[in-house]
Design an enzyme around this catalytic site. Structure first.
Site, PDB file in Angstrom:
ATOM      1  N   GLY A 119       0.834  -1.195   0.000  1.00 14.94           N
ATOM      2  CA  GLY A 119       0.000   0.000   0.000  1.00 14.94           C
ATOM      3  C   GLY A 119       0.864   1.239   0.000  1.00 14.94           C
ATOM      4  O   GLY A 119       2.020   1.198   0.440  1.00 14.94           O
ATOM      5  N   GLN A 163       2.919  10.050   1.069  1.00 14.74           N
ATOM      6  CA  GLN A 163       4.218   9.378   1.165  1.00 14.74           C
ATOM      7  C   GLN A 163       5.130   9.707  -0.010  1.00 14.74           C
ATOM      8  O   GLN A 163       6.336   9.505   0.070  1.00 14.74           O
ATOM      9  CB  GLN A 163       4.030   7.860   1.265  1.00 14.74           C
ATOM     10  CG  GLN A 163       3.397   7.427   2.579  1.00 14.74           C
ATOM     11  CD  GLN A 163       3.224   5.935   2.613  1.00 14.74           C
ATOM     12  OE1 GLN A 163       2.226   5.400   2.146  1.00 14.74           O
ATOM     13  NE2 GLN A 163       4.217   5.252   3.154  1.00 14.74           N
ATOM     14  N   CYS A 173       5.796   0.115   7.287  1.00 15.09           N
ATOM     15  CA  CYS A 173       5.437   1.261   6.467  1.00 15.09           C
ATOM     16  C   CYS A 173       6.630   1.632   5.594  1.00 15.09           C
ATOM     17  O   CYS A 173       7.764   1.657   6.071  1.00 15.09           O
ATOM     18  CB  CYS A 173       5.057   2.428   7.387  1.00 15.09           C
ATOM     19  SG  CYS A 173       4.589   3.925   6.515  1.00 15.09           S
ATOM     20  N   LEU A 174       6.354   1.938   4.327  1.00 12.09           N
ATOM     21  CA  LEU A 174       7.441   2.317   3.414  1.00 12.09           C
ATOM     22  C   LEU A 174       8.106   3.624   3.839  1.00 12.09           C
ATOM     23  O   LEU A 174       9.250   3.879   3.476  1.00 12.09           O
ATOM     24  CB  LEU A 174       6.918   2.413   1.974  1.00 12.09           C
ATOM     25  CG  LEU A 174       6.417   1.091   1.382  1.00 12.09           C
ATOM     26  CD1 LEU A 174       5.827   1.313   0.000  1.00 12.09           C
ATOM     27  CD2 LEU A 174       7.528   0.051   1.339  1.00 12.09           C
ATOM     28  N   HIS A 197      -4.612   1.483   7.333  1.00 10.51           N
ATOM     29  CA  HIS A 197      -3.270   2.062   7.460  1.00 10.51           C
ATOM     30  C   HIS A 197      -3.096   3.200   6.446  1.00 10.51           C
ATOM     31  O   HIS A 197      -2.603   4.281   6.787  1.00 10.51           O
ATOM     32  CB  HIS A 197      -2.245   0.938   7.236  1.00 10.51           C
ATOM     33  CG  HIS A 197      -0.820   1.373   7.215  1.00 10.51           C
ATOM     34  ND1 HIS A 197       0.079   0.993   8.186  1.00 10.51           N
ATOM     35  CD2 HIS A 197      -0.113   2.132   6.333  1.00 10.51           C
ATOM     36  CE1 HIS A 197       1.275   1.524   7.900  1.00 10.51           C
ATOM     37  NE2 HIS A 197       1.178   2.193   6.772  1.00 10.51           N
ATOM     38  N   GLU A 198      -3.510   2.959   5.194  1.00 12.34           N
ATOM     39  CA  GLU A 198      -3.334   3.974   4.148  1.00 12.34           C
ATOM     40  C   GLU A 198      -4.258   5.172   4.358  1.00 12.34           C
ATOM     41  O   GLU A 198      -3.849   6.315   4.150  1.00 12.34           O
ATOM     42  CB  GLU A 198      -3.528   3.361   2.758  1.00 12.34           C
ATOM     43  CG  GLU A 198      -2.558   2.248   2.410  1.00 12.34           C
ATOM     44  CD  GLU A 198      -1.089   2.584   2.639  1.00 12.34           C
ATOM     45  OE1 GLU A 198      -0.698   3.762   2.508  1.00 12.34           O
ATOM     46  OE2 GLU A 198      -0.313   1.668   2.973  1.00 12.34           O
ATOM     47  N   HIS A 214      -2.827   7.538   6.757  1.00 13.14           N
ATOM     48  CA  HIS A 214      -1.846   8.453   6.146  1.00 13.14           C
ATOM     49  C   HIS A 214      -2.524   9.723   5.635  1.00 13.14           C
ATOM     50  O   HIS A 214      -1.960  10.819   5.743  1.00 13.14           O
ATOM     51  CB  HIS A 214      -1.125   7.787   4.968  1.00 13.14           C
ATOM     52  CG  HIS A 214       0.066   6.983   5.340  1.00 13.14           C
ATOM     53  ND1 HIS A 214       1.188   7.527   5.934  1.00 13.14           N
ATOM     54  CD2 HIS A 214       0.335   5.658   5.184  1.00 13.14           C
ATOM     55  CE1 HIS A 214       2.086   6.575   6.128  1.00 13.14           C
ATOM     56  NE2 HIS A 214       1.595   5.427   5.692  1.00 13.14           N
TER      57      HIS A 214
END
Length: 170
Positions: A45, A50, A92-93, A134-135, A138
């Site tokens: 994701g 991000q 997380c990226l 989660h996304e 963000h």
């Protein structure tokens, strides 16, 4: 085009994102770039903030083997959450190589616009439910480490500050 992924702490990751108005060629290109960036990372994701864009757009694909199922969700919103919770070790990226258990609703129903402008609604469970929540977090300026205690959160933040310094020197 693969875009650079912002690393925590970065003030852009803590901003509440603006809704997407019209779905333009630029928004469709952003979604394509985000999917390419996500697959390259690799991740399941990615949210627009991000990659430094404060718009309400997320992409995800939780299929780890077999045919991919890429999704782009414009202005996603959770319209229902189950009372049942599930715990998942999240990463997380924007917080590379750091993982922690996070409890979230086990199932959620999400409404969004697709890239063709159509209204969509779907119920997610399992990894998909964790990922979409989660996304969407963000988009609201929230990171998975915000669910952790202050000591663990500070420890991870210090590791990310060190990583950013090392990358800046490289």
């Amino acid at each position: 085009m693969i875009r650079p992924i912002l690393i925590h702490p970065d003030p852009r990751l803590k901003k509440v994102c603006d809704p997407v108005g019209e779905i333009t060629t630029e928004i469709r290109q952003l979604a394509a770039d985000m999917l390419e960036t996500m697959y390259d990372a690799p991740g399941i994701g990615l949210a627009a903030p991000q990659v430094g864009v404060t718009k309400r757009l997320i992409v995800m694909d939780c299929i780890k083997e077999g045919d991919p199922e890429p999704m782009a969700l414009v202005n996603p919103e959770i319209v229902w959450s189950s009372e049942d919770l599930s715990s998942y070790e999240e990463g997380c990226l924007s917080i590379p190589e750091q993982y922690a258990e996070v409890k979230r609703p086990a199932e959620v129903r999400v409404r969004w616009r697709a890239l063709d402008g159509s209204e969509q609604e779907r119920q997610f469970s399992g990894l998909w439910a964790t990922c979409v929540q989660h996304e969407i977090d963000h988009l609201n300026g929230k990171l998975f480490i915000d669910y952790l205690g202050p000591l663990k959160r500070q420890m991870i933040t210090r590791k990310m500050e060190k990583l950013k310094r090392e990358r800046a020197r490289a």
